[in-house]
Write a protein that holds these residues in place. Structure first.
Motif, short mmCIF file in Angstrom:
data_model
loop_
_atom_site.label_atom_id
_atom_site.label_comp_id
_atom_site.label_asym_id
_atom_site.label_seq_id
_atom_site.Cartn_x
_atom_site.Cartn_y
_atom_site.Cartn_z
N ASP A 149 41.62 41.55 43.08
CA ASP A 149 41.32 41.94 44.46
C ASP A 149 41.51 40.77 45.42
N ASN A 150 42.32 40.99 46.44
CA ASN A 150 42.64 39.98 47.45
C ASN A 150 43.24 38.70 46.86
N THR A 151 43.79 38.83 45.65
CA THR A 151 44.55 37.74 45.02
C THR A 151 45.92 38.25 44.59
N LEU A 152 45.91 39.27 43.73
CA LEU A 152 47.18 39.86 43.31
C LEU A 152 47.60 40.99 44.25
N HIS A 177 30.70 25.64 34.87
CA HIS A 177 30.54 25.97 33.46
C HIS A 177 31.77 25.66 32.61
N LEU A 178 32.93 25.54 33.23
CA LEU A 178 34.16 25.19 32.50
C LEU A 178 34.84 24.05 33.25
N PRO A 179 34.26 22.86 33.22
CA PRO A 179 34.78 21.76 34.06
C PRO A 179 36.19 21.34 33.73
N GLY A 180 36.68 21.63 32.53
CA GLY A 180 38.04 21.25 32.19
C GLY A 180 39.09 22.22 32.70
N THR A 181 38.66 23.41 33.13
CA THR A 181 39.59 24.41 33.65
C THR A 181 39.98 24.06 35.08
N ALA A 182 41.27 24.05 35.37
CA ALA A 182 41.73 23.79 36.73
C ALA A 182 41.47 25.02 37.59
N VAL A 183 41.05 24.78 38.81
CA VAL A 183 40.71 25.87 39.73
C VAL A 183 41.58 25.76 40.97
N ILE A 184 42.23 26.87 41.32
CA ILE A 184 43.08 26.93 42.50
C ILE A 184 42.33 27.70 43.59
N PRO A 185 42.01 27.05 44.70
CA PRO A 185 41.29 27.74 45.77
C PRO A 185 42.24 28.56 46.64
N LEU A 186 42.21 29.87 46.46
CA LEU A 186 43.00 30.75 47.32
C LEU A 186 42.11 31.12 48.50
N GLY A 187 42.38 30.52 49.65
CA GLY A 187 41.52 30.69 50.81
C GLY A 187 41.70 32.04 51.48
N PRO A 188 41.08 32.20 52.65
CA PRO A 188 41.13 33.50 53.35
C PRO A 188 42.49 33.84 53.94
N GLU A 189 43.42 32.85 54.04
CA GLU A 189 44.75 33.13 54.58
C GLU A 189 45.73 33.34 53.43
N PRO A 190 46.09 34.61 53.13
CA PRO A 190 46.96 34.87 51.97
C PRO A 190 48.36 34.29 52.10
N PRO A 229 52.22 38.86 51.52
CA PRO A 229 51.77 37.61 50.89
C PRO A 229 51.43 37.78 49.41
N TYR A 230 50.92 38.96 49.07
CA TYR A 230 50.53 39.20 47.68
C TYR A 230 51.76 39.48 46.81
N ALA A 231 52.76 40.12 47.41
CA ALA A 231 54.02 40.29 46.69
C ALA A 231 54.65 38.94 46.40
N ALA A 232 54.57 38.02 47.36
CA ALA A 232 55.12 36.68 47.15
C ALA A 232 54.40 35.96 46.02
N LEU A 233 53.08 36.11 45.95
CA LEU A 233 52.33 35.49 44.85
C LEU A 233 52.75 36.08 43.51
N GLN A 234 52.93 37.39 43.47
CA GLN A 234 53.35 38.01 42.20
C GLN A 234 54.74 37.54 41.79
N HIS A 235 55.66 37.46 42.72
CA HIS A 235 57.01 36.97 42.40
C HIS A 235 56.94 35.53 41.86
N THR A 236 56.08 34.71 42.47
CA THR A 236 55.95 33.32 42.02
C THR A 236 55.36 33.27 40.61
N ALA A 237 54.33 34.08 40.37
CA ALA A 237 53.73 34.10 39.03
C ALA A 237 54.74 34.57 37.99
N LYS A 238 55.56 35.54 38.35
CA LYS A 238 56.57 36.02 37.39
C LYS A 238 57.61 34.94 37.11
N GLN A 239 57.96 34.18 38.14
CA GLN A 239 58.89 33.07 37.93
C GLN A 239 58.29 32.04 36.98
N LEU A 240 57.02 31.71 37.16
CA LEU A 240 56.36 30.77 36.25
C LEU A 240 56.35 31.32 34.84
#
Length: 637
Positions: A281-284, A397-410, A307-318
């Motif tokens: 929700d509000n990410t993908l 709780h998972l300090p070794g996990t990298a966290v990406i802050p997706l802010g309010p501007e998609p 903006p969400y389509a662009a994120l999906q295309h980028t994730a698919k490229q990765l």
């Protein structure tokens, strides 16, 4: 609430900065998770944090935290590099590394990088960063000059850089990072002939392209392309700093170079992440599935959805390059499953994800389950979410996990996803591109295991074939990459950069073995390696590592049992091995003793030596078929 800078200042004032160094990386991570603050504001605060941290002596930190990984970085350049120290210190600390910086003399980069006894060479850095500005070319010009003069100056510089790269491979340590040269307007517009001005631009870019292509023939070399960095965060230079401090680049570009250089270092030290875990929700997609329903979410060619389509295309490229994709979402599982299968606007489908966790339990548990499903550690995950509370939960709780802050501007989601290069790798292999399929095959194995009457029956039904032989030439990059990426079953934790592989292959006393596996579900390819050498007292195993995808099938026992049998049949007196404890390999602590190795005298707090007298060689597990060729085809090596 105090800012990260204010908290660091408080620690510094109290004399607690070294003692509390383990709090620095979380503080700096929080600094980058600050809503929609302007990037230049965040960069400035990060630089100020680096200024405080640069005052620390590494020895003081290690006295309190002896296990803190130290990053030795040498910095040099054609012009001043003082503006680089603070952001570089901050970037290293942000990634949990303790900086040990060594800076060369002003303008002495040729001596620093070619003389074997230079200060920079003597410190044996993990990474050497050489920053070049336009003045590396323009200082060679005298008025009046022509485009031909620029081309000749560039040719001399490129020859020098080729010699530097060769000298680094022969005598240096770690990676060498160069930068391309920005083309300043103050140079181009000295030409009033617009056609000659265009030609100057073409010549400059052609030489930058040749500089970038040097990485193809020099494995230890990385070149940071400044054009994208200047395009997003320029300007390239600050006229006042260029004139009065001889700084070749602006503070903003220096900060961007520092970030990119740390990406190179992380990739070379085996810190590349493996799996991107996405919220929904509000990410993908735009909207909340539980409230808006499938028809109310958007991720297509609409103002809300783009903006969400662009994120999906980028994730698919990765994903096409070996990054595993997973989902952690606060939603009911059924609707999520239906949307991933049927929604007409989605680029990513259920088959693109190796794990989908939808439910109402805390997300730290979901991420632990994802890591367990994939057989990787939680610190190999990257979590992207638009909700600050969820990000804070994972950081806690998972300090070794990298966290990406997706802010309010998609519109900035893709920028933030790619900002830290979590998945960067020195080079890509065919095994990388097929990684997601290998994890899907692993899920098939898990289903067979669950439906088998016993674990022994499961192993027997797998029809595992292990092939052991010296690596072929095209497999050397993969062997190096395995050493960089393998943490759980890496018996010494050592990393072998790609440029060292030809040297190890050429060693007449060396024995390099590639481990390849196939079973009823397909060919897993090259999944492990043994690095050994012959000596008067027997065979010494310097390291043995195996991909987590190959564990729990007896492959490691089969490989070592076969190697011990080979040593016995050759009449060798013994086989020696060593184990060095790391943060990730605790599960292998008893591997050598379990196969009859006897520990030797203790060496230090983390390393143990072992010896096997070969009187009683362990049998290869009965469910394995092992095909071993210890000589191999010399023409293939």
């Amino acid at each position: 609430m105090l800012t990260a800078l204010e908290e660091l200042r408080a620690l510094h004032t109290a004399g607690r900065l070294a003692a509390d160094y383990d709090a620095v990386a979380p503080l700096l991570a929080r600094l980058t998770d600050t809503g929609e603050r302007a990037p230049e504001e965040v960069a400035d605060e990060l630089r100020r944090c680096g200024s405080l941290l640069a005052r620390l002596a590494p020895e003081d930190v290690l006295a309190h935290h002896p296990d803190t990984p130290v990053a030795a970085v040498a910095v040099t350049g054609h012009s001043g590099t003082a503006q680089l120290t603070d952001p570089l210190t901050a970037e290293l600390a942000r990634h949990g590394l303790l900086p040990r910086l060594v800076t060369g003399d002003h303008g002495a980069y040729l001596r620093d990088l070619t003389e074997q006894d230079s200060v920079l060479r003597r410190c044996r850095p993990d990474l050497t960063l050489c920053v070049l500005g336009a003045d590396a070319v323009t200082d060679e010009l005298t008025a009046p000059w022509t485009t031909d003069d620029v081309e000749k100056a560039w040719e001399r510089l490129l020859n020098q850089l080729c010699n530097i790269a060769a000298a680094h491979e022969a005598q240096g340590t770690g990676a060498l990072v160069l930068t391309t040269l920005p083309l300043p307007r103050r140079l181009t517009h000295q030409l009033v002939d617009q056609r000659r001005r265009a030609l100057l631009g073409a010549v400059w870019r052609e030489y930058n392209a040749r500089l970038l292509r040097l990485t193809a023939s020099h494995p230890a070399l990385a070149v940071v392309d400044l054009d994208p960095l200047i395009g997003e965060g320029g300007p390239a230079t600050d006229p006042r700093l260029a004139l009065y401090t001889k700084s070749a680049l602006s503070p903003a570009v220096f900060a961007a170079v520092a970030r990119e250089a740390v990406h190179v270092l992380r990739a070379r030290q085996g810190l590349t992440k493996k799996c991107l875990v996405l919220d929904l929700d509000n990410t993908l997609w735009h909207g909340v599935l539980g409230e808006d329903g499938p028809d109310g979410i958007a991720c297509g060619n609409t103002p809300h959805g783009e903006p969400y389509a662009a994120l999906q295309h980028t994730a698919k490229q990765l994903a096409s390059q070996g990054v595993l994709l997973a989902v952690s979402s606060k939603n009911d599982p059924g609707p999520v499953r239906d949307v991933l299968r049927d929604h007409p606007e989605l680029t990513l489908r259920a088959d693109d994800f190796v794990s989908v966790k939808a439910g109402w339990e805390p997300k730290d548990g979901a991420l632990r389950d994802i890591a367990q499903d994939l057989g990787i550690r939680a610190d190999a995950l990257v979590f992207a979410d638009d909700t600050p509370a969820e990000r804070a939960l994972i950081r806690r709780h998972l300090p070794g996990t990298a966290v990406i802050p997706l802010g309010p501007e998609p519109a900035r989601h893709v920028e933030r996803l790619l900002a830290d290069g979590w998945f960067d790798t020195p080079s890509l292999t065919d095994d990388d591109r097929g990684r997601a399929q290998q994890y899907r095959i692993a899920a098939d194995r898990a289903r067979l295991r669950d439906n088998s009457g016993s674990y022994a029956e499961y192993l027997s039904e797998l029809d595992v074939v292990v092939r052991i032989s010296p690596p072929r030439r095209h497999e050397l990059r993969r062997m190096s990459q395995l050493s960089l990426r393998t943490n759980q079953f890496n018996l010494t934790g050592e990393r072998i950069p790609p440029e060292r592989m030809p040297e190890l292959c050429a060693d007449p006393d060396g024995l390099l073995l590639a481990v390849r596996v196939r079973d009823r579900y397909g060919d897993s390819g090259l999944v492990g390696a043994v690095f050994a050498r012959h000596a008067a007292d027997g065979l010494h195993i310097d390291n043995f590592f195996l991909s987590c995808r190959a564990l729990a099938r007896g492959i490691e026992q089969g490989c070592l049992g076969t190697l011990l049998g080979h040593a016995r049949d050759r009449g060798l007196p013994a086989v020696h091995a060593r184990y060095r404890a790391t943060r990730g390999n605790a599960r292998t602590r008893d591997f050598y003793p379990s196969l009859g190795f006897v520990p030797g005298p203790p060496e230090d707090g983390t390393q143990t030596s072992y010896r096997h007298c070969l009187a009683d060689v362990p049998a290869v597990p009965g469910h394995l078929t092992v095909q071993a060729d210890f000589e191999g085809d010399a023409d293939e090596r």
